[in-house]
Design an enzyme around this catalytic site. Structure first.
Site, short mmCIF file in Angstrom:
data_model
loop_
_atom_site.label_atom_id
_atom_site.label_comp_id
_atom_site.label_asym_id
_atom_site.label_seq_id
_atom_site.Cartn_x
_atom_site.Cartn_y
_atom_site.Cartn_z
N SER A 200 1.09 -1.11 0.10
CA SER A 200 0.09 -0.10 -0.17
C SER A 200 0.80 1.19 -0.19
O SER A 200 1.78 1.42 0.87
CB SER A 200 -1.03 -0.02 1.22
OG SER A 200 -1.55 1.27 1.33
N CYS A 355 -18.11 -8.53 10.74
CA CYS A 355 -16.86 -9.33 11.09
C CYS A 355 -16.76 -9.47 12.71
O CYS A 355 -16.66 -10.72 13.34
CB CYS A 355 -15.55 -8.54 10.69
SG CYS A 355 -15.39 -8.70 9.07
#
Length: 383
Positions: A200, A355
């Protein structure tokens, strides 16, 4: 909800799709348009058709579009998974398509390796800085003796350092270094030299800023291109992006880079099942081409290269971590709302909540696995 979304509960349609959904929910403790915080409140009459046709992808996209609401998405997700709806809401065609893709193509090849960075991690440092704690750890905290998110993340970093038996001057490799959380902590508090890699650009830039003045090098690169020799290797929250076809080369790379007396700590989310699959909504919107390893995947792939010394599971701590992130996200959204749209807000709320529910239901695990190359002395893992 976004400005174009319905704002009032809809009358439940007398349709085959609605009745099918109600049969699936029977016994789960979830009621359509019910009063409990975990209940699903319907704002669009076509929701049931959409979910039956598209499964969890349709359910998640419909939430992003404002077609339904739920006060406690985490409780809803936990109940649904405990009720056994994890696989039943995936259409057979959807499961077959992913298995065919994963079987014929390397979804985590070098050419695709940077996609998750572009889609998720590069979304904006301003968003993640408000959602995470000051360490910028984007992985499960260790809540054994912590009572705050920041305390849990510091405890996780220190636990990793103690498991690795760090000593001043050691050369440490951080595979998937994120925003430099471990690199900064290990260099600052244990006097080691750290090389961190990430896919990233946004993470690399901020990590370099945070680690300025420390013996830390941050590189934008794929793990398969690494060279050198390191006393210790750590990988926190990156293995989920490796993919089952690349597990052997991953562990072979670690063995090649690790000193004969070295230690390697793998910190990863784990799946209860060895079936190669991925939730289509998570795959499209959060972690493209991600695959969760099973215990068998890790053991089999590492066996030719490394010796397994210790395995710890603190999966329930991820529930608490995700709920803390959600609290931060909600509390500070107003600071960045002008830079993102309402659909992005609902996407993140859905992702974090669902999640959390999955870890609460023990549908997912969090493992720290410690490997060596077969050193002579015994290993006693700290807890």
């Amino acid at each position: 909800m976004n400005s174009n979304a319905p704002t009032h509960l809809t009358a439940l349609p007398d349709s085959r799709a609605r009745r099918a959904i109600e049969r699936l929910l029977k016994g789960s403790g979830i009621t359509l348009n019910g009063p409990a915080p975990r209940d699903l409140r319907v704002y669009h009459p076509d929701l049931f058709e959409r979910v039956l046709r598209q499964g969890t992808l349709g359910l998640g996209e419909a939430y992003m579009d404002g077609w339904w609401e739920c006060e406690r998405l985490d409780q809803l997700a936990c109940r649904l998974l405990q009720h056994g709806l994890g696989e039943r809401v995936h259409p057979p065609s959807e499961r077959l398509m992913y298995r065919l893709q994963a079987g014929f193509f390397n979804l985590q090849s070098r050419a695709r390796a940077y996609r998750v960075g572009e889609v998720h991690y590069d979304l904006g440092n301003d968003l993640f800085q408000r959602m995470l704690d000051p360490t910028l750890c984007y992985s499960c905290g260790y809540w054994k003796e912590a009572d705050t998110l920041h305390g849990a993340q510091l405890a996780k970093l220190e636990l990793a350092c103690r498991k690795l038996e760090l000593e001043p001057g050691m050369r440490v490799l951080d595979i998937g270094c994120g925003w430099g959380s471990f690199a900064e902590h290990a260099a600052r508090h244990h006097g080691v030299e750290v090389t961190g890699i990430t896919i990233s650009k946004e993470q690399a830039e901020l990590a370099r800023q945070r680690c300025a003045g420390l013996p830390v090098a941050i590189e934008l690169m794929d793990y398969r291109d690494l060279e050198g020799c390191f006393d210790r290797i750590v990988s926190i929250g990156m293995f989920e992006h490796v993919g089952h076809r690349n597990y052997p080369v991953y562990f072979r790379t670690v063995e090649r880079l690790l000193d004969a007396e070295g230690l390697f700590l793998l910190h990863t989310i784990g799946s209860n099942s060895s079936e190669i699959t991925a939730d289509p909504w998570i795959n499209r919107y959060i972690f493209p081409n991600g695959v969760l390893p099973s215990a068998m995947h890790i053991a089999r792939a590492s066996e030719p290269y490394l010796l397994l010394e210790d395995w710890q599971n603190f999966g329930p701590d991820y529930d608490r971590t995700l709920m803390a992130w959600l609290g931060n996200f909600d509390a500070r959204w107003g600071e960045i709302a002008d830079r993102y749209n309402e659909r992005t807000r609902r996407m993140f709320r859905y992702y974090l909540s669902v999640c959390a529910g999955a870890f609460r239901a023990r549908h997912l695990q969090l493992w720290q696995v410690l490997f060596s190359r077969g050193r002579e002395q015994r290993y006693d893992a700290p807890r």
